[in-house]
Design an enzyme around this catalytic site. Structure first.
Site, PDB file in Angstrom:
ATOM      1  N   GLU A   6       1.016  -1.167   0.180  1.00  0.00           N
ATOM      2  CA  GLU A   6      -0.100   0.059  -0.067  1.00  0.00           C
ATOM      3  C   GLU A   6       1.064   1.315   0.028  1.00  0.00           C
ATOM      4  O   GLU A   6       0.791   2.078   0.632  1.00  0.00           O
ATOM      5  CB  GLU A   6      -0.985  -0.121   1.216  1.00  0.00           C
ATOM      6  CG  GLU A   6      -1.912  -1.140   1.085  1.00  0.00           C
ATOM      7  CD  GLU A   6      -3.121  -1.121   2.168  1.00  0.00           C
ATOM      8  OE1 GLU A   6      -3.529  -0.152   2.700  1.00  0.00           O
ATOM      9  OE2 GLU A   6      -3.980  -1.832   1.721  1.00  0.00           O
ATOM     10  N   GLU A  65      -4.729  -8.769  -0.633  1.00  0.00           N
ATOM     11  CA  GLU A  65      -5.623  -8.540   0.738  1.00  0.00           C
ATOM     12  C   GLU A  65      -7.173  -8.510  -0.120  1.00  0.00           C
ATOM     13  O   GLU A  65      -7.587  -7.440  -1.050  1.00  0.00           O
ATOM     14  CB  GLU A  65      -5.311  -7.212   1.214  1.00  0.00           C
ATOM     15  CG  GLU A  65      -3.933  -7.502   1.977  1.00  0.00           C
ATOM     16  CD  GLU A  65      -3.851  -6.014   2.720  1.00  0.00           C
ATOM     17  OE1 GLU A  65      -4.343  -5.301   3.358  1.00  0.00           O
ATOM     18  OE2 GLU A  65      -2.414  -5.835   2.952  1.00  0.00           O
TER      19      GLU A  65
HETATM   20  O1  AHR Z   1      -5.385  -6.158   6.873  1.00  0.00           O
HETATM   21  C1  AHR Z   1      -5.465  -4.936   7.632  1.00  0.00           C
HETATM   22  C2  AHR Z   1      -4.668  -3.786   6.758  1.00  0.00           C
HETATM   23  O2  AHR Z   1      -5.513  -3.361   5.654  1.00  0.00           O
HETATM   24  C3  AHR Z   1      -3.324  -4.128   6.248  1.00  0.00           C
HETATM   25  O3  AHR Z   1      -2.418  -3.941   7.195  1.00  0.00           O
HETATM   26  C4  AHR Z   1      -3.227  -2.867   5.100  1.00  0.00           C
HETATM   27  O4  AHR Z   1      -2.380  -3.371   4.203  1.00  0.00           O
HETATM   28  C5  AHR Z   1      -4.546  -2.687   4.869  1.00  0.00           C
HETATM   29  O5  AHR Z   1      -4.966  -1.392   4.525  1.00  0.00           O
END
Ligand code: AHR
Length: 506
Positions: free
Chosen positions: A174, A306
């Protein structure tokens, strides 16, 4: 109305990578500490501090890979703090997740031991946000260098002679947010720089994954694709990275401060969750379309590293620990995602649910009081879908549009299905997202004879149903007889809010 579909079981689609069934473990709340890792002195059966009941449950899923150490944590993690004698390891503050002190007892060696126990490939996210090129380059050397070198010697001094095999390597996380608040152009430059110095040592070939877009930020993807390909060119011109990622969470509530409860929701909220989940198809299509312009040969992979539901934390738990329950609704969210992943098998090379234990849409919830472990409804979808891993995808053609319903300004298609073939077996997954109405599906199976069809169903009286240490099997798969196969016609009756898998010999 019966949904009518056609599947040609002898027409091969692209292979579904097993890695789309991947996982994610961050130093966040009770995911690593208390979830995967309890320490060698724990009364919970463990090997080197790693919980063996968690390992056994995940091995049942055929867990293909595990992403670590973050997430946002990855861009503040300095790997040298997590090697050597545990008592001597420096501590740090986990600024993202609860401001708790991190003792670094779970570090590189512990993670690699966990992957070995799981039989999973490691996927390590390196630190671009607050690290250095040298730090990342040396971590790769420490892990993978055979022969004599400064980092190989350090690894041996810490008790590991042989190098590990590490393929998947993340260049930050991110980068547009917690990973450095960069613009796409800034990050593209960093990704090339970091990617260049993450070397292949000996026979270890890295598969480098650039930190990708947030949701529908297609401009981010385009900026990264310009680094590796030229418009309309089939040849990828740079190997600074081999894939790029995207993150997309299923959010129900109107804002980050009001995401809604994981268990206390009404039918309207349920439908909004499903609309948000189904949107993953639009996003993958959007990113894939941009990638196709620069890489029509589809050499660069898309990695959804994710995904999953994100609700308000359970009442009374630390807001920074992201601990939420998991209901039948979560299971249906997973079912819809997998159907989409199967349809994008020609571009999507990996996906990682966030997160495996105790955080967000978990497979496993461990109970600190009883020390027991609960398998969530989401776990069961992963288990029922295991047969799709590394299978040949089969296209599902619908003879007419499946049922749908309006949800706010959106339209939700309420029947979802996908199919694959592997080792002489057909596997079809079907979800009925309608909260109240059953659905019937009739599939014309062409190009082969299917025998001995058997089905499993995951459903429950209420969408809010979930498993707890006291009642661990409220939502669990059961053999299902609402399926018939005659003369190549498969008929499946889907009760309201249900997930069904049908398998048969070919
Ligand atoms: O999964 C939780 C968080 O969500 C992670 O650390 C981040 O990459 C995302 O914003």
């Amino acid at each position: 109305m019966t949904v009518e579909a056609v599947i040609n079981v002898d027409l091969d689609g692209p292979r579904i990578s097993r890695h789309v069934y991947g996982h994610f473990a961050e130093h966040l709340g009770r995911c690593v500490y208390g979830g995967f890792y309890v320490g060698e002195d724990s009364g919970i059966p463990n090997e080197g501090g790693i919980r063996l009941d968690v390992v056994a449950a995940l091995r049942e899923l055929g867990i293909p890979n595990l992403r670590w150490p973050g997430g946002c944590f990855a861009d503040e993690y300095h790997w040298r703090d997590g090697i050597g004698p545990r008592a001597a390891r420096p501590t740090m503050v986990n600024t993202h997740w609860g401001g708790v002190e991190e003792n670094n007892h779970f570090g590189t060696h512990e993670f690699m031991a966990l992957c070995e126990l799981l039989g999973a490939e490691p996927y390590i996210s390196g630190n671009v946000g607050s690290g250095t090129v040298r730090e990342m380059s040396e971590w790769v050397e420490y892990l993978t260098r055979d022969g004599d070198s400064p980092m190989a010697r350090l690894r041996r001094a810490n008790g590991r002679d042989e190098p590990w095999r590490v393929r998947f390597w993340g260049l930050g996380n991110e980068a547009w947010g917690c990973g450095g608040a960069m613009s796409a152009e800034q990050y593209a430059y960093e990704a090339r720089r970091y990617g260049t110095y993450c070397r292949d040592h000996g026979g270890n070939r890295l598969y480098k994954i650039a930190a990708g877009a947030n949701g529908d930020d297609y401009a981010w993807t385009e900026t990264l694709m310009k680094q590796v390909g030229h418009l309309g060119c089939r040849r990828v011109t740079s190997t600074a990275f081999h894939a790029l990622s995207v993150h997309y969470y299923t959010i129900t509530g109107p804002s980050w401060d009001e995401k809604g409860s994981a268990t206390d929701f009404d039918t309207e909220e349920y439908y909004r969750t499903m609309v948000s989940a189904a949107r993953v198809e639009e996003l993958l299509a959007g990113h894939a379309a941009v990638m196709d312009c620069y890489d029509p040969g589809r050499n660069v992979g898309l990695v959804l590293d994710e995904w999953g539901t994100w609700f308000d934390v359970e009442p009374g738990t630390d807001p920074g620990f992201l601990h939420q329950q998991n209901t039948l609704r979560d299971a249906l969210v997973a079912g819809v995602h997998f159907d989409v992943f199967h349809r994008f098998a020609d571009r999507l090379v990996m996906a990682n649910i966030a997160q495996t234990v105790n955080v967000l849409q978990a497979m496993i919830l461990t109970d600190p009081e009883t020390q027991s472990l609960v398998l969530t409804p989401t776990y069961h979808v992963f288990h029922m879908n295991r047969g799709h891993q590394d299978a040949t995808s089969l296209r599902v053609d619908l003879r007419r549009p499946p049922p749908s319903r309006p949800v706010g300004d959106a339209t939700l298609t309420t029947v979802s299905l996908s199919a694959s073939r592997k080792d002489g077996r057909l596997l079809i997954s079907l979800s009925n997202l309608d909260a109240d109405a059953p659905a019937d599906v009739e599939i014309d199976l062409r190009g082969g004879t299917v025998r001995d069809a058997a089905a499993l169903i995951l459903t429950s009286a209420a969408l809010q149903d979930h498993n707890t240490p006291a009642s661990p099997s409220v939502v669990a798969p059961r053999p299902y007889d609402g399926v018939s196969l005659t003369g190549g016609r498969l008929r499946v009756h889907l009760p309201p809010h249900s997930f069904v898998t049908v398998s048969g010999a070919l």
